[in-house]
Enzyme design. Structure first.
Site, PDB file in Angstrom:
ATOM      1  N   TYR A   1      -9.661 -10.783  -6.577  1.00  0.00           N
ATOM      2  CA  TYR A   1      -8.757 -10.693  -7.722  1.00  0.00           C
ATOM      3  C   TYR A   1      -8.919 -11.873  -8.668  1.00  0.00           C
ATOM      4  CZ  TYR A   1      -6.424  -6.929  -5.234  1.00  0.00           C
ATOM      5  OH  TYR A   1      -6.165  -5.753  -4.607  1.00  0.00           O
TER       6      TYR A   1
ATOM      7  N   HIS B   1      -4.061   2.628  -5.172  1.00  0.00           N
ATOM      8  CA  HIS B   1      -3.928   1.163  -5.141  1.00  0.00           C
ATOM      9  C   HIS B   1      -3.623   0.559  -6.512  1.00  0.00           C
ATOM     10  CE1 HIS B   1      -4.532   0.544  -1.047  1.00  0.00           C
ATOM     11  NE2 HIS B   1      -5.559  -0.278  -1.030  1.00  0.00           N
TER      12      HIS B   1
ATOM     13  N   ARG C   1      -0.724  -1.847  -6.626  1.00  0.00           N
ATOM     14  CA  ARG C   1      -1.024  -2.977  -5.725  1.00  0.00           C
ATOM     15  C   ARG C   1      -2.001  -3.940  -6.399  1.00  0.00           C
ATOM     16  NH1 ARG C   1      -1.219  -4.635  -0.297  1.00  0.00           N
ATOM     17  NH2 ARG C   1      -3.267  -5.195   0.539  1.00  0.00           N
TER      18      ARG C   1
ATOM     19  N   HIS D   1      -3.545  -9.540   3.519  1.00  0.00           N
ATOM     20  CA  HIS D   1      -4.979  -9.654   3.774  1.00  0.00           C
ATOM     21  C   HIS D   1      -5.219 -10.606   4.941  1.00  0.00           C
ATOM     22  CE1 HIS D   1      -6.172  -8.426  -0.597  1.00  0.00           C
ATOM     23  NE2 HIS D   1      -5.972  -7.384   0.181  1.00  0.00           N
TER      24      HIS D   1
ATOM     25  N   LYS E   1      -1.981  -3.050   8.057  1.00  0.00           N
ATOM     26  CA  LYS E   1      -3.119  -2.628   8.870  1.00  0.00           C
ATOM     27  C   LYS E   1      -3.135  -3.373  10.199  1.00  0.00           C
ATOM     28  CE  LYS E   1      -6.237  -1.287   5.105  1.00  0.00           C
ATOM     29  NZ  LYS E   1      -7.558  -1.527   4.460  1.00  0.00           N
TER      30      LYS E   1
ATOM     31  N   ARG F   1       0.862  -1.173   0.000  1.00  0.00           N
ATOM     32  CA  ARG F   1       0.000   0.000   0.000  1.00  0.00           C
ATOM     33  C   ARG F   1       0.903   1.230   0.000  1.00  0.00           C
ATOM     34  NH1 ARG F   1      -1.934  -3.596   3.936  1.00  0.00           N
ATOM     35  NH2 ARG F   1      -4.061  -4.392   3.558  1.00  0.00           N
TER      36      ARG F   1
END
Length: 311
Positions: free
Chosen positions: A290, A255, A258, A281, A183, A159
């Site tokens: 994706y 993004h 990414r 993730h 995150k 990110r």
């Protein structure tokens, strides 16, 4: 005051909004959003002849959800995401009313917001990414920095916030890895390709010393012209400007690289759980969005290449 007056819909809404401010410390933006959604809820109930909060039923809440998507004489239809947000406000209102003893039951308890349609991530084709990364840089220290930044974003799938958050100690040249802070404070170790390593080396040796000399010795890898840590907004502008210079027609976002990183890995045969780890993730379900992109690509190729695809 009569019971009906005490439980007038607008009066309960006002009490709930006060609760959000005083006891929950809700931000002004969120509060304004809730107030707007609940005004619409109040209007809908009034149009349905419901003015006493205790008379609201699950059917009223469900009808409001439908009205959000269809619109009414005062309001435009909402997208699924906006309708879901409005119903979250309504459910919070009814939870509050039950907890505060205004109502015995919560008529919104079983009403679920509409599921938002999954948006396919926007990824650039490989040839566009290569054109972006091969764009001859302008002269100067920032040009080397920008090249290193873009190479790293595509090489690692980081990110933008993770890239600008990198410190010098987070890069291991020997192992060709970077340590990213994701995150929720979760760190992950991600391999980095040779072109990105070379671009980083060129920047760190030839450009960063001049930039860091203008500041206070920041430990950040990517510095701005004043020697401080590069901001996320500035990094996004680097991507956007370079894409425009490269003549890429598709819109770019923070993004973009990414998304391209993930899509190209899956198209190249990478396992979805490996890509999940690389992206950081928490759930493989997030990464599986994706796979929809790659299935669409495969379908297009099949339609063109298979002799009986259209039969």
């Amino acid at each position: 005051m009569s019971r009906a007056g005490a439980t007038a819909v607008d009066r309960v809404i006002a009490a709930y909004l006060d609760h959000l401010v005083v006891e929950r410390g809700t931000s002004r933006n969120t509060l304004d959003s809730y107030a707007r959604d609940l005004r619409r809820y109040s209007f809908h109930l009034e149009q349905s002849g419901v003015t006493d909060f205790t008379a609201i039923t699950a059917a009223d809440v469900t009808a409001f959800g439908a009205a959000l998507r269809e619109g009414d004489e005062e309001h435009q239809p909402l997208a699924a995401s906006s309708a879901a947000r409005a119903l979250v406000a309504v459910r919070g209102l009814h939870r509050f009313a039950q907890a505060d003893g205004i109502t015995e039951l919560d008529p919104a308890r079983e009403v679920r917001p509409p599921a938002s349609a999954k948006r396919l991530p926007k990824a650039l084709p490989v040839h566009d990414v290569l054109r972006l990364l091969d764009m001859p840089p302008a002269e100067g220290d920032r040009a080397l920095r920008d090249r290193a930044l873009l190479e790293l974003l595509y090489s690692t799938g980081a990110r933008i916030s993770e890239a600008v958050g990198l410190d010098l100690d987070d890069i291991d040249d020997g192992e060709r890895t970077v340590l990213l802070d994701g995150k929720g404070g979760k760190q992950r170790l991600v391999p980095i390709g040779r072109p990105a390593v070379d671009a980083l080396h060129a920047y760190l040796v030839r450009a960063r010393p001049a930039l860091v000399g203008r500041g206070r010795g920041a430990a950040a890898v990517f510095l701005n012209s004043r020697g401080g840590r590069l901001s996320r907004q500035s990094a996004w502008q680097v991507l956007k400007t370079t894409a425009e210079r490269a003549g890429i027609a598709a819109s770019v976002s923070p993004h973009t690289l990414r998304h391209s990183f993930a899509t190209h890995l899956l198209e190249g045969g990478a396992d979805v759980r490996v890509v999940q780890e690389l992206l950081g993730h928490a759930s493989v379900t997030t990464t599986q969005v994706y796979t929809l992109v790659t299935v669409n690509t495969l379908r297009e190729i099949y339609a063109v290449a298979h002799p009986r695809a259209l039969g």
